[in-house]
Enzyme design. Structure first.
Site, short mmCIF file in Angstrom:
data_model
loop_
_atom_site.label_atom_id
_atom_site.label_comp_id
_atom_site.label_asym_id
_atom_site.label_seq_id
_atom_site.Cartn_x
_atom_site.Cartn_y
_atom_site.Cartn_z
N LYS A 1 -13.42 -18.08 -7.27
CA LYS A 1 -14.45 -18.63 -6.41
C LYS A 1 -14.29 -20.14 -6.27
O LYS A 1 -14.34 -20.68 -5.16
CB LYS A 1 -15.84 -18.29 -6.99
CG LYS A 1 -17.00 -18.72 -6.09
CD LYS A 1 -18.35 -18.57 -6.80
CE LYS A 1 -18.71 -17.15 -7.12
NZ LYS A 1 -19.13 -16.37 -5.93
N SER B 1 14.15 18.02 -8.02
CA SER B 1 12.92 17.65 -7.34
C SER B 1 11.82 17.68 -8.40
O SER B 1 11.59 18.71 -9.03
CB SER B 1 12.60 18.63 -6.22
OG SER B 1 11.40 18.24 -5.59
N ASP C 1 3.01 19.98 -12.45
CA ASP C 1 3.23 20.70 -13.69
C ASP C 1 3.76 19.78 -14.78
O ASP C 1 3.44 19.94 -15.95
CB ASP C 1 4.21 21.87 -13.46
CG ASP C 1 3.49 23.05 -12.81
OD1 ASP C 1 2.32 22.88 -12.46
OD2 ASP C 1 4.10 24.11 -12.68
N ARG D 1 -22.79 -20.60 -11.04
CA ARG D 1 -22.15 -19.28 -10.92
C ARG D 1 -20.87 -19.22 -11.74
O ARG D 1 -20.13 -20.20 -11.84
CB ARG D 1 -21.76 -18.99 -9.47
CG ARG D 1 -22.90 -18.80 -8.52
CD ARG D 1 -22.34 -18.58 -7.13
NE ARG D 1 -23.29 -18.93 -6.09
CZ ARG D 1 -23.97 -18.01 -5.38
NH1 ARG D 1 -23.80 -16.74 -5.60
NH2 ARG D 1 -24.81 -18.40 -4.47
N GLY E 1 -20.05 -9.06 -10.39
CA GLY E 1 -21.30 -8.63 -11.01
C GLY E 1 -21.27 -8.53 -12.52
O GLY E 1 -22.27 -8.15 -13.13
N TYR F 1 14.23 10.76 -1.86
CA TYR F 1 13.12 11.06 -0.96
C TYR F 1 11.85 11.39 -1.73
O TYR F 1 11.90 11.69 -2.93
CB TYR F 1 13.47 12.24 -0.04
CG TYR F 1 13.60 13.56 -0.75
CD1 TYR F 1 12.49 14.39 -0.95
CD2 TYR F 1 14.83 14.01 -1.21
CE1 TYR F 1 12.60 15.59 -1.62
CE2 TYR F 1 14.96 15.22 -1.87
CZ TYR F 1 13.84 16.01 -2.07
OH TYR F 1 13.95 17.20 -2.74
N ARG G 1 6.94 26.51 -0.27
CA ARG G 1 6.48 27.43 -1.33
C ARG G 1 6.53 28.84 -0.79
O ARG G 1 5.66 29.22 0.00
CB ARG G 1 5.06 27.07 -1.74
CG ARG G 1 4.94 25.83 -2.60
CD ARG G 1 3.53 25.31 -2.58
NE ARG G 1 3.24 24.82 -1.25
CZ ARG G 1 2.64 23.66 -0.97
NH1 ARG G 1 2.26 22.87 -1.94
NH2 ARG G 1 2.43 23.28 0.27
N ARG H 1 -13.85 -14.78 3.40
CA ARG H 1 -12.94 -13.87 2.68
C ARG H 1 -12.34 -12.89 3.68
O ARG H 1 -12.88 -12.71 4.78
CB ARG H 1 -13.69 -13.12 1.59
CG ARG H 1 -14.85 -12.32 2.14
CD ARG H 1 -15.64 -11.63 1.04
NE ARG H 1 -16.87 -11.09 1.61
CZ ARG H 1 -17.86 -10.60 0.90
NH1 ARG H 1 -17.80 -10.59 -0.42
NH2 ARG H 1 -18.93 -10.10 1.50
N HIS I 1 -6.95 24.73 -6.29
CA HIS I 1 -6.27 25.54 -5.29
C HIS I 1 -6.75 25.19 -3.88
O HIS I 1 -5.96 24.93 -2.97
CB HIS I 1 -6.50 27.02 -5.59
CG HIS I 1 -5.85 27.94 -4.59
ND1 HIS I 1 -6.54 28.47 -3.51
CD2 HIS I 1 -4.59 28.38 -4.48
CE1 HIS I 1 -5.73 29.22 -2.80
NE2 HIS I 1 -4.53 29.19 -3.36
N CYS J 1 8.17 16.46 -5.26
CA CYS J 1 7.45 17.34 -4.34
C CYS J 1 6.09 17.73 -4.89
O CYS J 1 5.46 18.64 -4.40
CB CYS J 1 8.28 18.59 -4.03
SG CYS J 1 8.59 19.61 -5.46
N MET K 1 -20.66 -11.01 -14.76
CA MET K 1 -21.16 -12.18 -15.49
C MET K 1 -22.43 -12.72 -14.82
O MET K 1 -22.87 -12.22 -13.81
CB MET K 1 -20.05 -13.24 -15.56
CG MET K 1 -18.87 -12.76 -16.42
SD MET K 1 -17.58 -14.00 -16.61
CE MET K 1 -16.86 -14.05 -14.99
#
Lengths: 887, 887
Positions: free
Chosen positions: A25, A774, A779, A95, A104, A861, A565, A339, A457, A841, A106
């Site tokens: 600031k 890949s 998992d 401040r 917020g 990729y 898939r 800002r 899912h 993937c 302090m």
């Protein structure tokens, strides 16, 4: 005095690069002041003073106190006002402001300098006694709470009592006399609790406030905030002492907010609102309606011109659209804050592109300017913001798949399918979805589930399809039998056929039909994407299971399929029957017979994908889920299926029981299926290679010859032997078919790396012939961190709250832990084959941080759902630009 | 001729170190021959010939043929017999023999040299026409099958027909004439199928047989055998041509088997059986009862003395107890085979110790001589081998926990408990056990389950308690309601109260009461263990949850507790009620109230353990399982519990539903419980430190002061933050209590490493204060390899059969994959703290290969169930000795 250390800086003495000692600031206020912008004058006590304060038993040394007082003196001279003056007092704010933003966390003191005398001065000067006394009341309350540590509730109690007595609804209903009475009571309360008087000496007020700000650096929430946000290496907070200005000192005063460009559309046109004779809170309270800033031009053309010039100057200086607060005090313009302004995605893209065209920023800067995830807004249908104002929000779940959907509620997949056939728009509402629901999910405009997280899912499938989805909406209770959903807290009941609207980008659910607006892939969007493609180093592929998905992804710029898939293909229509026959088969021959029925379907699927991909690579993953996912779970469906399959209910139930797994995640699935039932992958191999031969020779879809590039991917490999056994089988089948066809098709065989063990023996897996890796980071995260996607929601929120994980590791890749496994696998894999092709993937493939990680770690990729392709393109470009800038 | 390569060796020309070219059998025969022992003469064709055979289109070169014929000639001269001779023919065997043993995988031809003429010669010379013709029949059958590739069934068919025609039951019921007829038909069948005559030329027979043996090197089962057993780098099989001797040529002939020491007891006394005028198969057929070898001393003292001398010589030569086969042919002694004899564990230990005392072997050799797993036999009650002869085996499961048990069948844990209270011996029979059964399991003499593998709940708990257990016995079908178990295949039904007997070392189940014998920890056992302790470098601790287990382990030589699973303490008696109250609690206070009830129990538990351990370390793992394990699953029990807990069935069911997890293995358990419910570990911390203070000051059990060494272990750590948050809480509680007590107790706080992620950030976990690591290899295997212990049984058998894993990775540590994670964790951990204490407490801790792995990788200790402590001590000593020998 080069040998005397400086601890206090006037705003004119600093600049934006001095954040470490002036705080964010302080540096910003200094920067604007040195730019010559009229900021209310003041000075900053450096962060080093905070450090010394703690080192010196929470004392500010006399030397520094002297330096502060010198600056105060200068400030009083400049403002021609004095703290505590009985006629025209100077008021200041105190401040905090550290080098990193800690909003917020302090403490702050406003209106400092008021006392029993100067309150009268302020009253006289402003001609507004009520304003002066209310300011005094606020000072005592804030000071009492923050500095003197009198419980905030004590003051609120007095205030509430006063309002009750007067029958006042708002603070603003209190008169000057009321406020004077309250001030008296506040002071008595402080005396009663702390045994001291509220300090009348403004300088005493000041130093006590400075100490309080320093103390707040180490309050619990500030420490936790730094921990959670990984803010390290700071020595403390700076303190900013700034003269206060007021927009409510009469008709020559006012206050407002403006943007240098339109934050909704991005149009390069000055934009804002203001009110004369008002304070910021008047705007918030909504008692008066603010005026468009264009009115100011008529009302006060000089001030308006000054404001426009300043805005222009500040935007050019910061090279970004600015959000600014200003106050006019007695016809003098002050800028309180400037800002970078928040903006919609549309505006963000437009501003970035136009600023390049204006020569203000470079393409690289434009690329870095747009938050990739924000692009989501551009790619999907949205609820109309205007319509939303009056919409009734009834529940709030997780924003699982962006976009908007409006439709009739249905509770089963089959109902969704049927109504969709009738041409109706439906929202499928389920406790949670399962693979059996796939047809219904395809038929729905939106999906709402009561359970499951961002990677449940429903969420994964919906994102894959680009369908709007709100998941894990625990507010709703579904009674599938009665076909109603209830929201207890709101006492709302919704029947099948009732309309609701979903916002998949916010997770909000609305009653009835809310208007929508279509996505607009504007010219600016295309331009930004083109620039991104110029810079990025890694390819972006897509996860697509159907030709429609594939076509969508190509439209969004995908350069191949990174994950198809195949199991999703097994759930549709008649196929599931053959799949179930295969599962119920007692022997190899019966299994082969059932699989033979699936072959033509699979082949057709692959032909469609290969056609869409043309000469791009298509990575096809063999069957992955455990077989029990293809069988029904509920008694009713089991009985139905038994009849359909012509087996006894008992036999079917035994089979289901036999396939049941305590931890299906770690169970009999992926390549493990093919080790025990090799016929399954055999069939899929035949389908892939026959499809490849067909499209290479004479595409059944378009009649052309495609340079088809199939990549066969084996899931859940954990050991080298699994890979070599399966690869041998595949190669035998493929090579025989190719020989027969007389064609040459370059195909690759590779593996998912999703079991930690595979990462650890990655070199050996490459030695046994893997041509690409890949990373299946879903998992890999589940196994590597020991977290079940389906269950971890219960405690992951708490984990993120306590900073154990910075983010949900299923949403944002855990680079420290799971990333280490990936780095090990890449190092080992490439030690054997330096050009080993490497991709990702998992769901993380489209997450910007993960894309950057992939860029840094030499991936070829990333692959993500079609609607995330543009996001990944931009993220990949940002990673490349950041690397360029480092060099 | 040093420049001419030698391809054929007479037995006298070789020795035991020439395995690579002579094969194991050839080298052994050579060794004995060169020792001067009368082995039937012969020669060996080297493995290099096999290699050349394959390189030369399956041809043996003329040079090598010549070399073979020269050796044949020498053999004929030595034996004074000629192949195919019509009066007194030489007969030879043709056997395979590779450098590594591949029992039964390759082919063999016996009685080679017989033809239409020489069969008469053998008949005349032996005076036994039936024997001669039967030998001829066998040659044609074996040769026809192996060399000429006529299906074995064709010959069996002819033989069976002949027997049917004659009404003969055994082959031995056939007369000479019958056999002559069969020989004729065999030869006709060969002619019919292959169009050739059975070769009458013995040399042709010989070379065809040699080729057949070479071919069998690459038959399917031999290739698979080498793959599965990891036999690599061999160039082929050798072929041994050995003259045949016969023990059935009259009363001056005979055959027998002898051991240089008693293989059952280990007593250093010559031991064996023989029969005069007999062949080996006569002993097997059981038609005549063999005589103890001591009778031979009376019958033929000269031969007896010669045999004893040879045995003595061979044992001294090989420095191990020998199992030898001998034949006396016309009063001449031949040794056919000498090999290290199989022995019981008792004998193994006694022989090893006594051989050291005799100066025959060193202590190091003695340590290597005993297979650690065999010690199991010594530590448990056994079924009496004599009683077993007539016992009825009714089912066969997995040998899940060694020992023997005889008792009445019960089907519920509560029944087991009740009957045990009445003083009855019971066998608890369950489909599978769960933590609720713990009381019943403690009460039972043995446990039998229909489901679950070697690491199922029943197996793990039973091994921990040292209780006999047969698990995963899929032959049995349990009807808990009707209180019967049936074995369909045998049509047997067993009711509650019926007796059965279990052999936990073999997995066999017997009907009724089978006699047992107690373990005998003989002096020799103690001596061997002492020697082991002299050599081993790593400590052996035990997994023990109760003072009884702890005391047993100390008796077996444990040097501390490596794992005390506190959850086991939560299931007993009244405690489970308080645990359930805790789980059902809605808020922190209610949870604390319930936990306060558990505190005195836990404290008492720890006092008992600390007392037993005296100055040894005690590693206590905090609560690990998910909370749902403490709640009932079945409707009946849920209703019962709801009444008991005074909540509605619906509330309880909701809670259970709420706690349900799709993948409990990866769920809300371990330290995750303490992140969300810190009160649980707080209570356990208080219990531990209060107990430690009590026993350090004035042990409530014995009144002494113990140098107590508690080690607090946090389970399932995956991130540094989990560890530091929990460590901070623990330290605060412990240090406050210690300060209060005025005592100094050295305690440590460490973590399980069982989540792959923890291994990958091990350095950071040490930085955040971990003082020890204990590898939980069960979970590390589950997560690292993505295998669920509860489910993987379905495909792991197939995986081991296909050589994907060499062994079940839950039984034998997967050193390549999971071992790599362990190595990474150790390297990272010790990079921060070089003396970081490292142990293992998974099921693998007592598995000899894993113990060796731990030794090699710098572990401080392994921890295993009490009954495996001696096994681990020996395995650790073997690892140390092997390392010494390498240097």
């Amino acid at each position: 005095m080069p040998d005397v250390k400086k601890y206090v800086y006037s705003f004119e003495e600093g600049n934006k690069d001095m954040k470490q000692i002036l705080g964010g600031k302080g540096a910003n206020l200094a920067e604007m002041s040195t730019l010559g912008i009229n900021v209310p004058p003041g000075f900053t006590i450096t962060t080093e003073v905070c450090d010394l304060y703690y080192k010196n038993e929470k004392q500010i040394t006399e030397e520094i106190k002297k330096e502060i007082l010198e600056h105060l003196d200068k400030l009083q001279k400049k403002m021609e006002k004095t703290l505590g003056d009985a006629n025209d007092p100077l008021l200041v704010s105190v401040r905090s402001g550290a080098a990193s933003s800690m909003p917020g966390m302090m403490d702050t003191i406003l209106n400092l300098g008021l006392n029993d005398k100067s309150v009268e001065g302020l009253s006289n000067k402003s001609g507004n006694a009520r304003f002066a006394w209310d300011s005094y009341r606020r000072l005592i309350q804030m000071f009492g709470d923050v500095v003197l540590e009198v419980e905030h509730a004590e003051f609120e109690h007095i205030l509430e009592n006063a309002k009750d007595t007067k029958g006042a609804k708002y603070d603003t209903d209190l008169t000057t006399e009321d406020l004077q009475e309250i001030v008296k009571k506040y002071k008595e309360k402080i005396k009663e609790i702390k045994g001291i008087e509220f300090p009348q000496d403004p300088v005493e007020q000041l130093f006590l406030s400075i100490n309080a700000v320093f103390n707040s650096w180490n309050n619990y929430r500030a420490i936790r905030y730094r921990e959670i946000n990984g803010i390290k290496g700071l020595i403390g907070t700076a303190v900013n002492i700034q003269s206060m200005v007021f927009g409510n000192l009469g008709e020559d005063s006012g206050t407002g907010v403006c943007f240098t460009r339109n934050p909704s559309t991005g149009e390069a046109k000055f934009y804002g609102e203001y009110l004369m004779n008002a304070q910021g809170e008047d705007v918030v309270a909504g008692i008066r309606t603010p005026m468009p800033v264009s009115e100011l031009e008529k009302q006060n053309p000089e001030i308006y011109k000054e404001l426009v010039d300043i805005c222009d100057k500040v935007e050019k200086h910061y090279k970004d659209m600015q959000d600014m607060e200003f106050t006019i005090q007695n016809n003098k313009l002050y800028i309180l804050q400037a800002r970078s302004g928040k903006r919609t995605a549309t505006a963000g893209v437009r501003i970035a592109v136009e600023m390049v065209n204006e020569g203000l920023i470079t393409k690289e800067e434009a690329i870095l300017r747009v938050e990739p995830n924000q692009l989501n807004q551009l790619l999907h249908k949205q609820l109309n913001p205007v319509a939303l104002v009056n919409a009734e929000e009834i529940a709030h779940g997780l924003p699982a798949s962006p976009g908007a959907a409006v439709g009739e509620v249905v509770f089963t997949a089959s109902e969704a399918f049927n109504k969709n056939q009738e041409g109706l728009n439906v929202i499928l509402v389920r406790t949670e979805t399962s693979p059996e629901d796939i047809d219904g999910m395809h038929s729905a405009k939106g999906i709402l589930t009561a359970r499951g997280g961002m990677t449940s899912h429903a969420a994964v499938v919906a994102r894959g399809m680009g369908t709007c989805c709100v998941a894990g909406c625990s507010d709703i209770l579904i009674d599938e039998k009665a076909k109603i959903l209830t929201i207890k807290s709101k006492n709302i009941t919704i029947k099948e056929g009732d309309f609701i609207s979903l916002d998949g980008s916010t997770g909000k659910v609305y009653l009835g039909k809310v208007g929508t607006q279509d996505p607009e892939l504007s010219g600016n969007f295309g331009t930004l994407m083109d620039w991104a493609d110029e810079f990025r180093k890694i390819s972006i592929r897509t996860n697509a299971d159907t030709p429609i998905d594939a076509a969508t992804a190509i439209k969004f710029g995908a350069q191949g399929i990174g994950l198809c898939r195949t199991e999703h293909m097994f759930f549709e229509g008649d196929r599931i029957k053959a799949v179930r026959e295969m599962i119920l088969a007692d022997n190899v021959e019966a299994r082969k017979t059932a699989l033979a029925k699936l072959l033509p379907y699979q082949k057709e699927d692959f032909i469609g994908l290969f056609h869409e991909m043309d000469s791009y690579s298509t990575t096809i993953r063999f069957l992955d889920p455990p077989l029990h996912e293809f069988l029904p779970k509920e008694e009713k469906n089991i009985i139905e299926l038994a009849q359909e399959m012509n087996v006894s209910v008992e036999t079917l139930r035994e089979k289901i029981e036999d396939l049941h797994e305590v931890n299906p995640m770690l169970g009999h699935r992926g390549c493990r299926l093919a080790i025990t039932f090799p016929e399954i992958y055999d069939m899929q191999t035949v389908a892939i290679i026959e499809a490849a031969i067909a499209v290479a020779d004479n595409c059944p879809v378009c009649g052309k010859k495609h340079d088809v590039k199939p990549e066969i991917m084996i899931p859940l490999i954990a050991t080298t032997k699994e890979f070599s056994i399966l690869k041998d089988r595949i190669v035998k089948i493929v090579d025989a078919k190719l020989k027969q066809s007389g064609l040459e098709i370059k195909y690759k065989i590779g593996t998912m790396i999703e079991v930690p063990r595979a990462a650890l023996v990655a070199d050996k897996i490459v030695e046994s012939g893997a041509e690409f890796f890949s990373f299946g980071t879903n998992d890999l995260t589940q196994m590597g961190a020991g977290l079940s996607r389906d269950d971890a929601g219960k405690f992951l929120k708490e984990y993120v709250a306590q900073g154990i994980y910075e983010n949900d590791p299923f949403e944002v890749l855990d680079q420290e832990g799971i990333g280490e496994l990936i780095r090990i696998a890449i190092e080992k894999g490439r030690s054997v084959k330096s050009d080993l092709k490497i991709g990702i993937c998992g769901e993380h493939g489209g997450e910007p941080n993960a894309v950057e990680f992939c860029h840094r770690n030499g991936f070829d990729y990333v692959s993500c759902s079609p609607f995330r392709v543009p996001i990944a393109r931009l993220a990949a470009a940002q990673a490349a630009v950041k690397e360029l800038l480092k060099k």
